[in-house]
Write a protein that holds these residues in place. Structure first.
Motif, PDB file in Angstrom:
ATOM      1  N   PRO A 138       0.676  -1.370   0.029  1.00 21.90           N
ATOM      2  CA  PRO A 138      -0.064  -0.141  -0.022  1.00 21.90           C
ATOM      3  C   PRO A 138       0.901   1.269   0.093  1.00 21.90           C
ATOM      4  N   LEU A 139       0.319   2.390  -0.884  1.00 17.95           N
ATOM      5  CA  LEU A 139       1.200   3.391  -1.108  1.00 17.95           C
ATOM      6  C   LEU A 139       0.835   4.457   0.116  1.00 17.95           C
ATOM      7  N   PRO A 140       1.528   4.840   0.909  1.00 18.23           N
ATOM      8  CA  PRO A 140       1.081   5.976   1.952  1.00 18.23           C
ATOM      9  C   PRO A 140       1.328   7.364   1.588  1.00 18.23           C
ATOM     10  N   VAL A 141       0.048   8.016   2.060  1.00 20.63           N
ATOM     11  CA  VAL A 141       0.008   9.398   1.714  1.00 20.63           C
ATOM     12  C   VAL A 141      -0.180  10.067   2.791  1.00 20.63           C
ATOM     13  N   GLU A 142       0.536  11.048   3.117  1.00 15.02           N
ATOM     14  CA  GLU A 142       0.658  11.644   4.385  1.00 15.02           C
ATOM     15  C   GLU A 142      -0.299  12.992   4.104  1.00 15.02           C
ATOM     16  N   VAL A 143      -1.299  13.235   4.932  1.00 11.65           N
ATOM     17  CA  VAL A 143      -2.216  14.327   4.816  1.00 11.65           C
ATOM     18  C   VAL A 143      -2.470  14.880   6.170  1.00 11.65           C
ATOM     19  N   ILE A 144      -2.567  16.342   6.085  1.00 12.85           N
ATOM     20  CA  ILE A 144      -3.075  17.035   7.376  1.00 12.85           C
ATOM     21  C   ILE A 144      -4.278  16.641   7.878  1.00 12.85           C
ATOM     22  N   PRO A 145      -4.584  16.784   9.210  1.00  9.21           N
ATOM     23  CA  PRO A 145      -5.856  16.274   9.836  1.00  9.21           C
ATOM     24  C   PRO A 145      -7.061  17.353   9.252  1.00  9.21           C
ATOM     25  N   PHE A 146      -6.735  18.398   9.061  1.00 10.00           N
ATOM     26  CA  PHE A 146      -7.903  19.264   8.712  1.00 10.00           C
ATOM     27  C   PHE A 146      -8.317  18.791   7.515  1.00 10.00           C
ATOM     28  N   GLY A 147      -9.758  18.472   7.266  1.00  3.99           N
ATOM     29  CA  GLY A 147     -10.249  18.283   6.197  1.00  3.99           C
ATOM     30  C   GLY A 147      -9.800  17.059   5.338  1.00  3.99           C
ATOM     31  N   TRP A 148      -9.182  15.928   6.243  1.00  2.00           N
ATOM     32  CA  TRP A 148      -8.539  14.679   5.465  1.00  2.00           C
ATOM     33  C   TRP A 148      -9.442  14.087   4.967  1.00  2.00           C
ATOM     34  N   GLN A 149     -10.771  14.077   5.100  1.00  2.00           N
ATOM     35  CA  GLN A 149     -11.755  13.259   4.328  1.00  2.00           C
ATOM     36  C   GLN A 149     -11.887  13.894   2.942  1.00  2.00           C
ATOM     37  N   THR A 150     -11.952  15.013   2.863  1.00  2.00           N
ATOM     38  CA  THR A 150     -11.848  15.949   1.457  1.00  2.00           C
ATOM     39  C   THR A 150     -10.573  15.380   0.810  1.00  2.00           C
ATOM     40  N   SER A 151      -9.498  15.392   1.415  1.00  2.00           N
ATOM     41  CA  SER A 151      -8.147  15.051   0.699  1.00  2.00           C
ATOM     42  C   SER A 151      -8.558  13.583   0.385  1.00  2.00           C
ATOM     43  N   ARG A 152      -9.019  12.792   1.117  1.00  2.00           N
ATOM     44  CA  ARG A 152      -9.134  11.511   0.723  1.00  2.00           C
ATOM     45  C   ARG A 152     -10.130  11.194  -0.525  1.00  2.00           C
ATOM     46  N   ALA A 153     -11.003  11.853  -0.623  1.00  2.00           N
ATOM     47  CA  ALA A 153     -12.022  11.879  -1.738  1.00  2.00           C
ATOM     48  C   ALA A 153     -11.413  12.490  -2.865  1.00  2.00           C
ATOM     49  N   LEU A 154     -10.600  13.604  -2.993  1.00  2.00           N
ATOM     50  CA  LEU A 154     -10.010  14.138  -4.040  1.00  2.00           C
ATOM     51  C   LEU A 154      -8.889  13.119  -4.576  1.00  2.00           C
ATOM     52  N   ILE A 155      -8.122  12.311  -3.548  1.00  2.00           N
ATOM     53  CA  ILE A 155      -7.431  11.356  -3.926  1.00  2.00           C
ATOM     54  C   ILE A 155      -7.986  10.249  -4.657  1.00  2.00           C
ATOM     55  N   GLU A 156      -9.150   9.793  -4.399  1.00  2.00           N
ATOM     56  CA  GLU A 156      -9.730   8.714  -4.879  1.00  2.00           C
ATOM     57  C   GLU A 156     -10.404   9.168  -6.179  1.00  2.00           C
ATOM     58  N   GLU A 157     -10.858  10.201  -6.487  1.00  2.00           N
ATOM     59  CA  GLU A 157     -11.239  10.885  -7.742  1.00  2.00           C
ATOM     60  C   GLU A 157     -10.056  10.926  -8.421  1.00  2.00           C
ATOM     61  N   LEU A 158      -8.823  11.432  -8.128  1.00  2.00           N
ATOM     62  CA  LEU A 158      -7.654  11.097  -8.978  1.00  2.00           C
ATOM     63  C   LEU A 158      -7.277   9.978  -9.611  1.00  2.00           C
ATOM     64  N   LEU A 159      -7.474   8.877  -8.588  1.00  2.00           N
ATOM     65  CA  LEU A 159      -7.125   7.551  -8.993  1.00  2.00           C
ATOM     66  C   LEU A 159      -7.754   6.933 -10.192  1.00  2.00           C
ATOM     67  N   ASP A 160      -9.016   7.604 -10.432  1.00  2.00           N
ATOM     68  CA  ASP A 160      -9.722   6.997 -11.442  1.00  2.00           C
ATOM     69  C   ASP A 160      -9.034   7.260 -12.996  1.00  2.00           C
ATOM     70  N   SER A 161      -8.427   8.420 -12.918  1.00  2.00           N
ATOM     71  CA  SER A 161      -7.517   8.610 -14.156  1.00  2.00           C
ATOM     72  C   SER A 161      -5.969   8.174 -14.279  1.00  2.00           C
ATOM     73  N   MET A 162      -5.778   7.569 -13.112  1.00  2.54           N
ATOM     74  CA  MET A 162      -4.302   6.991 -13.092  1.00  2.54           C
ATOM     75  C   MET A 162      -4.076   5.416 -13.717  1.00  2.54           C
ATOM     76  N   ASP A 163      -3.030   4.950 -13.903  1.00  6.02           N
ATOM     77  CA  ASP A 163      -2.820   3.866 -14.552  1.00  6.02           C
ATOM     78  C   ASP A 163      -2.602   2.915 -13.337  1.00  6.02           C
ATOM     79  N   VAL A 164      -3.374   2.658 -12.454  1.00  3.35           N
ATOM     80  CA  VAL A 164      -3.111   1.656 -11.391  1.00  3.35           C
ATOM     81  C   VAL A 164      -4.406   0.579 -11.588  1.00  3.35           C
ATOM     82  N   LEU A 165      -4.162  -0.546 -10.795  1.00  2.00           N
ATOM     83  CA  LEU A 165      -5.187  -1.473 -10.813  1.00  2.00           C
ATOM     84  C   LEU A 165      -6.131  -1.764  -9.785  1.00  2.00           C
ATOM     85  N   GLY A 166      -5.610  -1.060  -8.687  1.00  3.54           N
ATOM     86  CA  GLY A 166      -6.842  -0.960  -7.560  1.00  3.54           C
ATOM     87  C   GLY A 166      -6.788   0.556  -7.209  1.00  3.54           C
ATOM     88  N   ARG A 167      -8.051   0.698  -6.534  1.00  2.00           N
ATOM     89  CA  ARG A 167      -8.384   2.148  -6.146  1.00  2.00           C
ATOM     90  C   ARG A 167      -8.959   2.351  -4.832  1.00  2.00           C
TER      91      ARG A 167
END
Length: 261
Positions: A138-167
């Motif tokens: 698993p690839l770790p991504v360090e995020v600040i606590p403030f708004g972390w769920q928003t950061s997570r949602a943006l990461i998941e949205e980004l992964l839809d356009s990336m060349d990866v097998l899992g999201r």
């Protein structure tokens, strides 16, 4: 006693023992974090005690700093050392180009800062960490606590356009609470299975608001030392394009093992 070590710990130990041979008197040394790096810190402490080796260490986590002090290594902050001769650290995965995934121990931010402030980064590992393509770990991504769920949602949205097998993504936990890094941040682990373009992913992840750093180490590692359970080591130099082999001999009982927890 060395004879009581598990096969995987023997592999980690011989890689660490070979790596500390690269340290010379007066060097400024980055000290990595994790189980393999802990072997290196102990081996380096042994050289300090037995040979009178003079050096300063810059640790990449509070727990590495504590261990370094325990074994007699002088510890300073990176801002005091300014620039390092070498950093020795472990990795969770490495590919044929010596690109890495790091951060399984939660210290990826300090590890990346210290590694990039060094003339040379050396990775110590065992053969199980070698992969053809990054992403199984698993690839770790360090995020600040403030708004972390928003950061997570943006990461998941980004992964839809990336060349990866899992999201799939998950917040790293410490018991029932979020795991907190030395800098007071959270870690979101990305379960990608395979990363087609690590360089692109590393760049775009860091553009997301709230993301502090990610665990892709691209073009940072210079040398990887792979330890074997039989005492043999393989040394790959990405800059020289060379591969060398060595054998580490150790007695049935070594000073380094006597104070292991």
């Amino acid at each position: 006693m060395a004879a009581e070590l598990s096969p995987i710990d023997k592999a980690k130990f011989v890689a660490a023992r070979r790596a500390v041979d690269l340290i010379e008197d007066g060097m400024r040394v980055g000290l990595g974090t994790g189980s393999t790096a802990a072997w290196m810190v102990r081996c380096l402490g042994e050289r300090v005690r037995e040979e009178g080796l003079k050096l300063v260490g810059v640790p990449t986590s509070a727990r590495t700093a504590d261990l370094a002090r325990q074994v007699g290594i002088d510890v300073v902050a990176l801002d005091e050392a300014k620039w390092l001769d070498i950093t020795i650290d472990g990795a969770d995965e490495f590919d044929p180009a010596l690109n890495l995934i790091k951060g399984g121990g939660g210290a990826l931010l300090q590890e990346k800062i210290v590694a990039t402030a060094s003339d040379q980064m050396v990775v110590i590992t065992d053969a199980s960490k070698e992969v053809n393509h990054l992403g199984g770990f698993p690839l770790p991504v360090e995020v600040i606590p403030f708004g972390w769920q928003t950061s997570r949602a943006l990461i998941e949205e980004l992964l839809d356009s990336m060349d990866v097998l899992g999201r799939q993504t998950s917040l790293r936990l410490n018991g029932s609470e979020p795991y907190v890094t030395d800098e007071g941040n959270y870690i979101i682990d990305l379960h990608l299975n395979r990363i087609g373009n690590p360089r692109q992913l590393a760049l775009v992840l860091n553009q997301i608001p709230g993301v502090v750093e990610n665990g892709l180490f691209i073009d940072i590692c210079d040398l990887v030392i792979i330890g074997g359970t039989d005492g043999k080591v393989e040394i790959r130099d990405i800059n020289e394009g060379s591969v060398a082999h060595d054998t580490i001999e150790f007695a049935e009982e070594e000073n380094i093992f006597r104070d292991l927890d």
